[in-house]
Scaffold this motif. Structure first.
Motif, PDB file in Angstrom:
ATOM      1  N   THR A 180     -21.583  29.888  75.154  1.00 28.63           N
ATOM      2  CA  THR A 180     -20.881  30.754  74.201  1.00 28.63           C
ATOM      3  C   THR A 180     -21.808  31.069  73.037  1.00 28.63           C
ATOM      4  N   PRO A 181     -22.248  32.331  72.914  1.00 30.80           N
ATOM      5  CA  PRO A 181     -23.225  32.650  71.873  1.00 30.80           C
ATOM      6  C   PRO A 181     -22.672  32.392  70.480  1.00 30.80           C
TER       7      PRO A 181
ATOM      8  N   ALA B 144       1.270  27.233  71.494  1.00 27.68           N
ATOM      9  CA  ALA B 144       1.681  26.151  70.607  1.00 27.68           C
ATOM     10  C   ALA B 144       1.303  26.468  69.168  1.00 27.68           C
ATOM     11  N   ALA B 145       0.097  27.023  68.977  1.00 31.05           N
ATOM     12  CA  ALA B 145      -0.352  27.374  67.627  1.00 31.05           C
ATOM     13  C   ALA B 145       0.571  28.430  67.023  1.00 31.05           C
ATOM     14  N   ARG B 146       0.961  29.414  67.833  1.00 35.98           N
ATOM     15  CA  ARG B 146       1.880  30.452  67.343  1.00 35.98           C
ATOM     16  C   ARG B 146       3.245  29.848  67.013  1.00 35.98           C
ATOM     17  N   ASP B 147       3.735  28.973  67.923  1.00 31.56           N
ATOM     18  CA  ASP B 147       5.038  28.331  67.713  1.00 31.56           C
ATOM     19  C   ASP B 147       5.077  27.556  66.403  1.00 31.56           C
ATOM     20  N   ALA B 148       3.975  26.895  66.106  1.00 32.00           N
ATOM     21  CA  ALA B 148       3.950  26.035  64.916  1.00 32.00           C
ATOM     22  C   ALA B 148       4.071  26.869  63.641  1.00 32.00           C
ATOM     23  N   HIS B 149       3.773  28.186  63.733  1.00 38.63           N
ATOM     24  CA  HIS B 149       3.927  29.112  62.604  1.00 38.63           C
ATOM     25  C   HIS B 149       3.102  28.705  61.400  1.00 38.63           C
ATOM     26  N   ARG B 150       2.249  27.711  61.578  1.00 36.27           N
ATOM     27  CA  ARG B 150       1.500  27.269  60.404  1.00 36.27           C
ATOM     28  C   ARG B 150       0.084  27.816  60.461  1.00 36.27           C
ATOM     29  N   ASP B 151      -0.455  27.904  61.669  1.00 42.33           N
ATOM     30  CA  ASP B 151      -1.809  28.436  61.815  1.00 42.33           C
ATOM     31  C   ASP B 151      -1.826  29.463  62.939  1.00 42.33           C
ATOM     32  N   PRO B 152      -1.111  30.596  62.718  1.00 42.40           N
ATOM     33  CA  PRO B 152      -1.048  31.594  63.790  1.00 42.40           C
ATOM     34  C   PRO B 152      -2.416  32.198  64.061  1.00 42.40           C
ATOM     35  N   ASP B 153      -3.335  31.976  63.134  1.00 42.13           N
ATOM     36  CA  ASP B 153      -4.665  32.569  63.276  1.00 42.13           C
ATOM     37  C   ASP B 153      -5.717  31.547  63.697  1.00 42.13           C
ATOM     38  N   LEU B 154      -5.264  30.436  64.281  1.00 37.61           N
ATOM     39  CA  LEU B 154      -6.231  29.476  64.816  1.00 37.61           C
ATOM     40  C   LEU B 154      -7.251  30.286  65.623  1.00 37.61           C
ATOM     41  N   PRO B 155      -8.510  30.244  65.207  1.00 40.56           N
ATOM     42  CA  PRO B 155      -9.476  31.173  65.817  1.00 40.56           C
ATOM     43  C   PRO B 155      -9.501  31.038  67.338  1.00 40.56           C
ATOM     44  N   GLU B 156      -9.640  32.193  67.980  1.00 43.18           N
ATOM     45  CA  GLU B 156      -9.671  32.243  69.442  1.00 43.18           C
ATOM     46  C   GLU B 156     -10.729  31.292  70.001  1.00 43.18           C
ATOM     47  N   ARG B 157     -11.859  31.252  69.314  1.00 45.35           N
ATOM     48  CA  ARG B 157     -12.953  30.410  69.793  1.00 45.35           C
ATOM     49  C   ARG B 157     -12.603  28.931  69.728  1.00 45.35           C
ATOM     50  N   GLU B 158     -11.874  28.564  68.653  1.00 45.62           N
ATOM     51  CA  GLU B 158     -11.442  27.170  68.499  1.00 45.62           C
ATOM     52  C   GLU B 158     -10.463  26.812  69.612  1.00 45.62           C
ATOM     53  N   VAL B 159      -9.547  27.723  69.922  1.00 48.76           N
ATOM     54  CA  VAL B 159      -8.581  27.486  71.000  1.00 48.76           C
ATOM     55  C   VAL B 159      -9.313  27.310  72.326  1.00 48.76           C
ATOM     56  N   ALA B 160     -10.302  28.161  72.570  1.00 48.93           N
ATOM     57  CA  ALA B 160     -11.062  28.068  73.818  1.00 48.93           C
ATOM     58  C   ALA B 160     -11.791  26.731  73.906  1.00 48.93           C
ATOM     59  N   GLY B 161     -12.361  26.294  72.797  1.00 50.09           N
ATOM     60  CA  GLY B 161     -13.058  25.008  72.773  1.00 50.09           C
ATOM     61  C   GLY B 161     -12.109  23.848  73.018  1.00 50.09           C
ATOM     62  N   LEU B 162     -10.936  23.909  72.408  1.00 51.35           N
ATOM     63  CA  LEU B 162      -9.942  22.846  72.596  1.00 51.35           C
ATOM     64  C   LEU B 162      -9.496  22.766  74.053  1.00 51.35           C
ATOM     65  N   ALA B 163      -9.305  23.928  74.668  1.00 50.41           N
ATOM     66  CA  ALA B 163      -8.887  23.941  76.075  1.00 50.41           C
ATOM     67  C   ALA B 163      -9.963  23.326  76.965  1.00 50.41           C
ATOM     68  N   GLU B 164     -11.229  23.656  76.683  1.00 50.59           N
ATOM     69  CA  GLU B 164     -12.334  23.054  77.444  1.00 50.59           C
ATOM     70  C   GLU B 164     -12.357  21.540  77.286  1.00 50.59           C
TER      71      GLU B 164
END
Lengths: 217, 217
Positions: A180-181, B144-164
């Motif tokens: 991931t760049p 889950a991030a959207r549901d929590a309504h606290r961090d709807p903008d959890l960066p896409e990259r962070e979500v991808a990293g967490l899933a990995e």
């Protein structure tokens, strides 16, 4: 370049040059597609010299795996200061790990990808590295549990499972980060700490996530 | 046994019997050591029939990987009810995953171990499965991030990293659980939830682990 090629060098130095070239070629092309001609050319030596020093493509690949596994393990160990708090030790260890894998992407591809996809002999080399890293992380988590003084009896099996989970997560993230760049080692470390520490930290303090009862659908 | 062997059966049924036998033999012995004779014998059919239906050892191995990857992915999808809270979805998905890998240890060895250690063709099959599972988990964490309504903008990259990280942790734990006598799927799931959820849960609520400043030793 001709001058460099013909310069007399100790065998150990020449061997390291060959391994440098081999890790790069194996890492970028995979074991099958890597050619001894290309490795010799990149190392600036003749192909017969590569065979004389490293014996065969198999042995050269094995030597790459061993050298890079040893270097990665050393980097992680060096990164951690045993006197610091458990979360700081974990941060430092993960940062050392991701800094090393980001700085040596070809080596990481050799260890994580190619060494596992070309037969049981090479896979066994990586399994040995992994066992050492898991043992190191297990010790770190067990020490953290003792330090916390809240759950000194965190079951050995639970600690072993947590260490496996953490190492698996780190391996997976390292591959993702290198593909991931723009992701830095520090960001990757922060992602895993955010994922792991609050969870581990809660466990250390005896707070567990409560699963639904087994008989409920 | 002779009576069973000679009974007329639809081709699809025979093929599944052959694949059952092949997964067992490949899983327990690895790709190289598995013999077509043993697979045919275990399936209760002649070796020519195995070749007629599945073509070659390579194709048989590929068919095993595809069938078992599809079954694992289906089990995880079926385990999750999209209407439930995020932590419950994660628990259910992980429980389905570990129940399936514990119940089909040979299949898991084929997917996690052997498919990755015998060349790029087989490895690519498993990579495709993994990408689907990562996409599924990414969706779950993003929801889950959207549901929590606290961090709807959890960066896409962070979500991808967490899933990995989560998928890597689950893979690693499944292999460990199957190699450790007496560990149940429920216990393995609890280990990973304890590791992951408090961390993920904190993130969803905007609480992050604070790393030491970069310039500090």
């Amino acid at each position: 370049m001709g001058a460099v090629k013909t310069k007399r060098m100790p065998r150990a130095v020449r061997e390291q040059q060959m391994l440098d070239a081999a890790v790069q070629i194996f890492g970028q092309r995979g074991y099958m597609a890597a050619s001894m001609d290309d490795i010799a050319e990149l190392a600036g030596v003749s192909k017969p010299l590569v065979y004389l020093y490293l014996n065969s493509k198999d042995d050269l690949f094995t030597a790459c795996i061993r050298r890079e596994a040893t270097a990665l393990l050393a980097a992680v160990r060096l990164g951690v200061v045993p006197e610091l708090p458990a979360d700081r030790q974990l941060w430092d260890g993960l940062l050392a790990f991701f800094t090393h894998t980001a700085g040596h992407p070809d080596a990481w591809r050799v260890l994580h990808l190619h060494a596992r996809t070309h037969g049981e002999r090479f896979a066994a080399e990586v399994t040995a590295l992994r066992a050492e890293i898991v043992a190191f992380v297990t010790g770190l988590i067990a020490a953290a549990a003792r330090d916390a003084h809240r759950d000194p009896d965190l079951p050995e099996r639970e600690v072993a499972g947590l260490a496996e989970a953490l190492v698996g997560a780190a391996e997976s993230l390292a591959a993702w980060a290198n593909a991931t760049p723009g992701v830095t080692a520090r960001q990757t470390t922060a992602t895993l700490m955010n994922f792991a520490w609050a969870g581990l930290g809660s466990l250390m303090e005896g707070r567990q996530w409560t699963p639904p009862p087994p008989d409920q659908p």
